[in-house]
Design a protein around this motif. Sequence first.
Motif, PDB file in Angstrom:
ATOM      1  N   PHE A 387       8.593  26.931 -95.842  1.00  0.00           N
ATOM      2  CA  PHE A 387       8.592  27.408 -94.459  1.00  0.00           C
ATOM      3  C   PHE A 387       8.354  26.263 -93.481  1.00  0.00           C
ATOM      4  O   PHE A 387       9.012  26.166 -92.445  1.00  0.00           O
ATOM      5  N   HIS A 388       7.396  25.379 -93.819  1.00  0.00           N
ATOM      6  CA  HIS A 388       7.137  24.240 -92.935  1.00  0.00           C
ATOM      7  C   HIS A 388       8.391  23.397 -92.762  1.00  0.00           C
ATOM      8  O   HIS A 388       8.726  22.973 -91.655  1.00  0.00           O
ATOM      9  N   ALA A 389       9.068  23.137 -93.872  1.00  0.00           N
ATOM     10  CA  ALA A 389      10.271  22.312 -93.803  1.00  0.00           C
ATOM     11  C   ALA A 389      11.339  22.984 -92.939  1.00  0.00           C
ATOM     12  O   ALA A 389      12.013  22.324 -92.139  1.00  0.00           O
ATOM     13  N   ILE A 390      11.492  24.304 -93.097  1.00  0.00           N
ATOM     14  CA  ILE A 390      12.488  25.036 -92.300  1.00  0.00           C
ATOM     15  C   ILE A 390      12.117  25.008 -90.823  1.00  0.00           C
ATOM     16  O   ILE A 390      12.945  24.735 -89.955  1.00  0.00           O
ATOM     17  N   ALA A 391      10.840  25.276 -90.517  1.00  0.00           N
ATOM     18  CA  ALA A 391      10.399  25.331 -89.126  1.00  0.00           C
ATOM     19  C   ALA A 391      10.556  23.984 -88.431  1.00  0.00           C
ATOM     20  O   ALA A 391      10.971  23.907 -87.269  1.00  0.00           O
ATOM     21  N   HIS A 392      10.217  22.901 -89.149  1.00  0.00           N
ATOM     22  CA  HIS A 392      10.310  21.575 -88.528  1.00  0.00           C
ATOM     23  C   HIS A 392      11.753  21.089 -88.425  1.00  0.00           C
ATOM     24  O   HIS A 392      12.077  20.304 -87.536  1.00  0.00           O
ATOM     25  N   THR A 417      12.877  40.694 -93.323  1.00  0.00           N
ATOM     26  CA  THR A 417      12.673  41.061 -91.915  1.00  0.00           C
ATOM     27  C   THR A 417      11.898  42.365 -91.809  1.00  0.00           C
ATOM     28  O   THR A 417      11.070  42.544 -90.904  1.00  0.00           O
ATOM     29  N   ARG A 418      12.158  43.266 -92.740  1.00  0.00           N
ATOM     30  CA  ARG A 418      11.471  44.566 -92.762  1.00  0.00           C
ATOM     31  C   ARG A 418       9.955  44.412 -92.869  1.00  0.00           C
ATOM     32  O   ARG A 418       9.196  45.292 -92.455  1.00  0.00           O
ATOM     33  N   ARG A 419       9.507  43.287 -93.403  1.00  0.00           N
ATOM     34  CA  ARG A 419       8.069  43.042 -93.575  1.00  0.00           C
ATOM     35  C   ARG A 419       7.434  42.417 -92.324  1.00  0.00           C
ATOM     36  O   ARG A 419       6.244  42.099 -92.333  1.00  0.00           O
ATOM     37  N   ALA A 420       8.169  42.237 -91.258  1.00  0.00           N
ATOM     38  CA  ALA A 420       7.605  41.654 -90.036  1.00  0.00           C
ATOM     39  C   ALA A 420       6.476  42.523 -89.501  1.00  0.00           C
ATOM     40  O   ALA A 420       6.574  43.759 -89.508  1.00  0.00           O
ATOM     41  N   PHE A 524      13.526  37.280 -88.993  1.00  0.00           N
ATOM     42  CA  PHE A 524      14.924  37.272 -89.435  1.00  0.00           C
ATOM     43  C   PHE A 524      15.490  35.857 -89.411  1.00  0.00           C
ATOM     44  O   PHE A 524      16.138  35.410 -90.369  1.00  0.00           O
ATOM     45  N   VAL A 525      15.249  35.118 -88.324  1.00  0.00           N
ATOM     46  CA  VAL A 525      15.788  33.766 -88.182  1.00  0.00           C
ATOM     47  C   VAL A 525      15.329  32.879 -89.328  1.00  0.00           C
ATOM     48  O   VAL A 525      16.132  32.182 -89.976  1.00  0.00           O
ATOM     49  N   TYR A 526      14.020  32.884 -89.602  1.00  0.00           N
ATOM     50  CA  TYR A 526      13.517  31.989 -90.638  1.00  0.00           C
ATOM     51  C   TYR A 526      13.908  32.464 -92.035  1.00  0.00           C
ATOM     52  O   TYR A 526      14.079  31.644 -92.951  1.00  0.00           O
ATOM     53  N   ALA A 527      14.055  33.771 -92.213  1.00  0.00           N
ATOM     54  CA  ALA A 527      14.541  34.280 -93.497  1.00  0.00           C
ATOM     55  C   ALA A 527      15.969  33.811 -93.754  1.00  0.00           C
ATOM     56  O   ALA A 527      16.316  33.402 -94.876  1.00  0.00           O
ATOM     57  N   CYS A 564      24.886  34.054 -87.095  1.00  0.00           N
ATOM     58  CA  CYS A 564      24.477  33.447 -88.361  1.00  0.00           C
ATOM     59  C   CYS A 564      25.699  32.914 -89.109  1.00  0.00           C
ATOM     60  O   CYS A 564      26.753  33.562 -89.123  1.00  0.00           O
ATOM     61  N   GLY A 565      25.548  31.749 -89.727  1.00  0.00           N
ATOM     62  CA  GLY A 565      26.632  31.189 -90.517  1.00  0.00           C
ATOM     63  C   GLY A 565      26.291  29.809 -91.012  1.00  0.00           C
ATOM     64  O   GLY A 565      25.260  29.231 -90.665  1.00  0.00           O
TER      65      GLY A 565
END
Length: 604
Positions: A387-392, A417-420, A524-527, A564-565
């Motif tokens: 997650f850190h790598a994706i966020a940065h 996303t359902r778990r948000a 959703f975005v980070y997933a 998304c793509g």
Amino acid sequence: MPQEIVIVGGGYAGLQLAQQLACKLPANTAHVTLVEKHAFSFHCIGLPRALVDKTYTPKLFIPLDKALPDHATLVLGVAEVIHEHDIVVRSIQDGEISDTTTILQFDYLILATGSSYAPPIKVGNNVYNRSTIEASIAETFDKVAAAQSILVIGGGSVGCEIAGEIATTYLDKKVTLVDGNKELVANANLSAKFRTKLAAALTSRGVALVLGERLPEKLTAHSFENKTFSLSGGTQVTTDVQLVCAGVSPNTQIITTLDANLADPQGIKVKPNLQLDDERYPNIFVIGDASNHVAPKTAMSAGEQAKFLAAALTKKIRKGKGIDPFVPASVQAMLIPVGREGGVAQLPMFGGVFAGDWLVKMAKCKDYFAGAMWSTWKASLPKMSKFHAIAHGRRSISHFLPKEIDQSIIHDVLLTTRRAPSSLNTQPYVCVIVQDAEEKNALSAAMAGGNPRKVQEAPLLAVFAADLEPSKLLPSLYEMNDKAGTDPIVNKYLGFKLGAFGGEANHTVTAWAYKQTMIAAATFVYAVEGHGVGTQVMEGFDEPKLREILGIPDRYSVPVVIACGYPDFDKITYGPTPRLPTSNVFFSGKFGQHYKAVMSKQPH
């Protein structure tokens, strides 16, 4: 009694010397004390990578807590005054200099105080906490990321590495390297072939070289303003950011407290055997960048000096033997990455052997020796979570490849996303997934600006709609909670709480529903990004028209559409966008009070 050995400076030279002396000399023979102002060694070798990759920054701070054996001592403090047989150290507590001083007696004193460079390439001499260093790195990263043009001042190894990292990370930026010498890395013992190949590697990656010309006045710190310079040869250069990668100076202040004549601009004066060049002080030595020894001012040379002096002092203490001169290799070793995919190298054998991309990529490009250094310090590299790598590393994707997203990926993303989280677990939103070409084409008519193309190009669109009448969800929420065996008290008061927090009765429901929906949209975005799929969050659209096209009831309002793509990197030349300084965003206790711990703790 054991001999007291005090080493000042816990960088590449000092720490390795302390380790080797402590291993070679048992506790009943010698006691080693290392004086360092930080609880870590700063891995400045890796700074070029940190200026383009924020996930690398934690690797710059190598903790000292396990670096020394138990019979050696680490003292956190600043050496202030040297006397003939003792040194005064002012302690550092919680990253701040204190009023407390300690006197350390020594039989041998070794200074490994290093050199100074424009921060954050090296840590400022009056900086004692990690948060300040990280803030400086983050600011420089953000300024580079936001700039269209960067001037790198200095064609030494650091300047070449920084220019290469920026040019290969941000293909749309103009990078210019200026040096007053007519050749790169002019002060090193390198072959003409090495310098020719280095220049070719830089220019092939888009770096403009201006050699043999100087700035009209010397810069001593980085600048983040648009400036035009008329160079000494007549060349005009206009850039948004100027990075100073020249003007290194040895840290000599501490020796001047003993005698001001023991230092000159080249460093602390030493004999060929690294001993202080003064017969009054045969027990004081200097290694690394701080001395005026002819040895190269590199981390590799500092390590060699540490190894040499550890062996020599061990023989002197045990057997009374004299110390021979330290003779550096006749041919200098040098590895200079130019981005992540290669660079140039000179190996110190057979008069200097040249090597190119394959060796540099294998040896240094991956992590700038971070793994090896952390291992030497007996520390474990920080594990950056996915997650850190994706966020940065995330950036908005404006161009997509004509490649469909596998249904298994979509399924996983939707379940994630359902778990948000949401207020009272009400989940007051819906998400409409659009993949059909005709439906995307119809939807594009509701989009503004450049968004119609993105909608038509992206293989998948996620339209998030916030429920402005969340009370209508209550029957479904009651049923959900009953089936899950939730405490009945939850359902008993759910309607009351939803009315109080949701604001449906007092017209604040839109803000409340948008808050819940955007939490889900961010999830959703980070997933999606976790599967290597890029995203573009879009707010420019005609909302009533969009709802009409998708058949979304009036009780819903749409805050965002997410395209998304898979990114088309041939058309994307930008990197992650800059961020405001942490001091603008994070406060402690009260608004405006900077939260010092924001950057002080190691990320996990």
